[in-house]
Design an enzyme around this catalytic site. Structure first.
Site, PDB file in Angstrom:
ATOM      1  N   GLY A 142       0.824  -1.198   0.000  1.00  0.00           N
ATOM      2  CA  GLY A 142       0.000   0.000   0.000  1.00  0.00           C
ATOM      3  C   GLY A 142       0.860   1.252   0.000  1.00  0.00           C
ATOM      4  O   GLY A 142       2.069   1.208  -0.259  1.00  0.00           O
ATOM      5  N   THR A 221       4.489  -1.901  12.193  1.00  0.00           N
ATOM      6  CA  THR A 221       3.856  -0.590  12.360  1.00  0.00           C
ATOM      7  C   THR A 221       2.424  -0.620  11.846  1.00  0.00           C
ATOM      8  O   THR A 221       1.813   0.434  11.655  1.00  0.00           O
ATOM      9  CB  THR A 221       4.637   0.493  11.592  1.00  0.00           C
ATOM     10  OG1 THR A 221       4.715   0.122  10.201  1.00  0.00           O
ATOM     11  CG2 THR A 221       6.042   0.678  12.140  1.00  0.00           C
ATOM     12  N   ARG A 223      -0.749  -3.425  12.502  1.00  0.00           N
ATOM     13  CA  ARG A 223      -1.710  -3.762  13.534  1.00  0.00           C
ATOM     14  C   ARG A 223      -1.174  -4.937  14.348  1.00  0.00           C
ATOM     15  O   ARG A 223      -0.643  -5.910  13.796  1.00  0.00           O
ATOM     16  CB  ARG A 223      -3.076  -4.127  12.928  1.00  0.00           C
ATOM     17  CG  ARG A 223      -3.870  -2.933  12.444  1.00  0.00           C
ATOM     18  CD  ARG A 223      -4.310  -2.044  13.599  1.00  0.00           C
ATOM     19  NE  ARG A 223      -5.149  -0.932  13.187  1.00  0.00           N
ATOM     20  CZ  ARG A 223      -4.684   0.271  12.861  1.00  0.00           C
ATOM     21  NH1 ARG A 223      -3.384   0.509  12.870  1.00  0.00           N
ATOM     22  NH2 ARG A 223      -5.524   1.239  12.521  1.00  0.00           N
ATOM     23  N   GLU A 252      -3.868  -2.241  23.390  1.00  0.00           N
ATOM     24  CA  GLU A 252      -3.180  -0.973  23.649  1.00  0.00           C
ATOM     25  C   GLU A 252      -3.961  -0.152  24.669  1.00  0.00           C
ATOM     26  O   GLU A 252      -5.179  -0.042  24.550  1.00  0.00           O
ATOM     27  CB  GLU A 252      -3.014  -0.191  22.340  1.00  0.00           C
ATOM     28  CG  GLU A 252      -2.175  -0.935  21.316  1.00  0.00           C
ATOM     29  CD  GLU A 252      -2.000  -0.177  20.004  1.00  0.00           C
ATOM     30  OE1 GLU A 252      -2.503   0.971  19.895  1.00  0.00           O
ATOM     31  OE2 GLU A 252      -1.351  -0.717  19.088  1.00  0.00           O
ATOM     32  N   HIS A 271       2.588   3.151  19.613  1.00  0.00           N
ATOM     33  CA  HIS A 271       1.755   3.459  18.444  1.00  0.00           C
ATOM     34  C   HIS A 271       1.963   4.904  17.980  1.00  0.00           C
ATOM     35  O   HIS A 271       1.014   5.702  17.915  1.00  0.00           O
ATOM     36  CB  HIS A 271       0.276   3.202  18.752  1.00  0.00           C
ATOM     37  CG  HIS A 271      -0.534   2.901  17.524  1.00  0.00           C
ATOM     38  ND1 HIS A 271      -1.644   2.106  17.542  1.00  0.00           N
ATOM     39  CD2 HIS A 271      -0.387   3.302  16.237  1.00  0.00           C
ATOM     40  CE1 HIS A 271      -2.155   2.020  16.328  1.00  0.00           C
ATOM     41  NE2 HIS A 271      -1.414   2.742  15.515  1.00  0.00           N
ATOM     42  N   ALA A 273       3.870   5.678  14.997  1.00  0.00           N
ATOM     43  CA  ALA A 273       4.390   5.745  13.632  1.00  0.00           C
ATOM     44  C   ALA A 273       3.759   6.854  12.805  1.00  0.00           C
ATOM     45  O   ALA A 273       4.434   7.566  12.060  1.00  0.00           O
ATOM     46  CB  ALA A 273       4.207   4.403  12.924  1.00  0.00           C
TER      47      ALA A 273
END
Length: 323
Positions: A142, A221, A223, A252, A271, A273
């Site tokens: 992606g 980075t 899930r 999380e 989390h 990124a």
């Protein structure tokens, strides 16, 4: 997102009333439901929007995820309720790509271990590894994975990729597209850039780690649910693979009893990124525009089938909840 920022001003200029309800820390189901009880539309982060939460928001007609992944939203339930769900494809691709290279460098040169050891009073001198000449395996192709490619190549890395993207969209001749078994066998670093779906959940488990090099490092980075965390902890603890740098985990914040805690070679970050200043600003403004378009029945990035008709009846003044 804050009162008075660009996204807030945009929504108010479009005639909406905004209410800011930050939902940080551990997600509380009832608190989340209460935040949406009187909202017509919502800009959301990572908080889970279950079928029950959506059902308890009778006015809600549009939800915009200010990022790419939307696995925390029950999209089928939203569709049944006539709620448009949108995401923002590629909005933080550059931020995540740069962060990925940061994790690669930190893992290769033991930067976290070194800093922690110095703070504890020692002076470690173990050699690291150079990225030049190493092989990077990308799971997914992606926007983020594509942004990683030139950065990795600038360090002299060879790039492999496994993806379900159609052949005609694999336009980069410098990337070697291979099947997953070959990527796992050859990669020195495996970096995850795919969505969490029923097919990808637990994709990287004991069998995958057994197929990787003992010197390989996992970078995630995307899930947390894509990785079997128990299998990962065992693989690193027993030397099956060298380590892992994780920006995401299945729960999380990281649970106190997580199997990832206390494993030498596994580093967990919070989390971050996609959390550059530039990406946050762009996500807020683009998210506000998508929310306004969705309320008008013209979403540009809808992922749900419950699209609001253009002539749908709704109050003249809407309340857009920002996260």
């Amino acid at each position: 997102m804050h009162p008075g920022d660009e996204a807030d001003r945009y929504l108010r200029m479009r005639g909406h009333t905004t209410v800011h309800t930050p939902l940080a820390g551990v997600h509380d189901h009832n608190r989340i439901a209460a935040a949406y009880a009187d909202a017509d539309a919502a800009l959301v982060g990572h908080e889970p929007l279950s079928a029950d939460v959506l059902a308890r928001a009778p006015r809600l007609r549009a939800v915009v995820r200010t990022g790419v992944g939307y696995d925390a939203i029950d999209v089928p339930a939203a569709s049944r309720l006539g709620i448009t769900v949108s995401n923002l494809p590629g909005i933080n691709a550059n931020a995540v790509a740069e962060y990925t290279l940061g994790l690669l460098l930190a893992a290769a040169r033991h930067l976290v271990h070194s800093a922690t050891a110095v703070a504890a009073g020692t002076w470690p001198r173990e050699p690291g590894r150079e990225l030049r000449g190493a092989t990077l395996g990308l799971l997914g192709y992606g926007a983020t994975a594509r942004a990683v490619v030139p950065l990795a190549q600038a360090f002299g890395m060879r790039v492999l990729c496994t993806t379900g993207v159609p052949l005609e969209e694999r336009t980069d001749g410098t990337v070697h597209f291979v099947e997953l078994p070959q990527l796992l066998a050859e990669a020195d670093y495996v970096s995850v850039h795919t969505a969490l779906t029923d097919r990808s959940r637990g994709l990287l488990g004991a069998a995958a780690f057994a197929a990787m090099k003992p010197t390989a490092v996992l970078i995630n980075t995307a899930r947390g649910g894509i990785v079997d965390e128990g299998a990962l902890a065992h693989a690193v603890r027993t030397g099956r693979i060298a380590g892992a740098a994780l920006d995401v985990v299945s729960q999380e914040p990281l649970a106190p009893d997580s199997q990832l805690r206390g494993v030498d070679g596994i580093v967990v970050h919070s989390h971050l990124a996609g959390q550059s200043e530039q990406a946050r600003t762009a996500a807020g403004l683009e998210g506000a525009a998508e929310l306004d378009a969705s309320l008008a029945g013209r979403p540009r990035h809808a992922v749900s089938a419950g699209l609001l008709p253009v002539n749908a009846q709704r109050p003249d003044t809407t309340t857009a909840k920002e996260r």
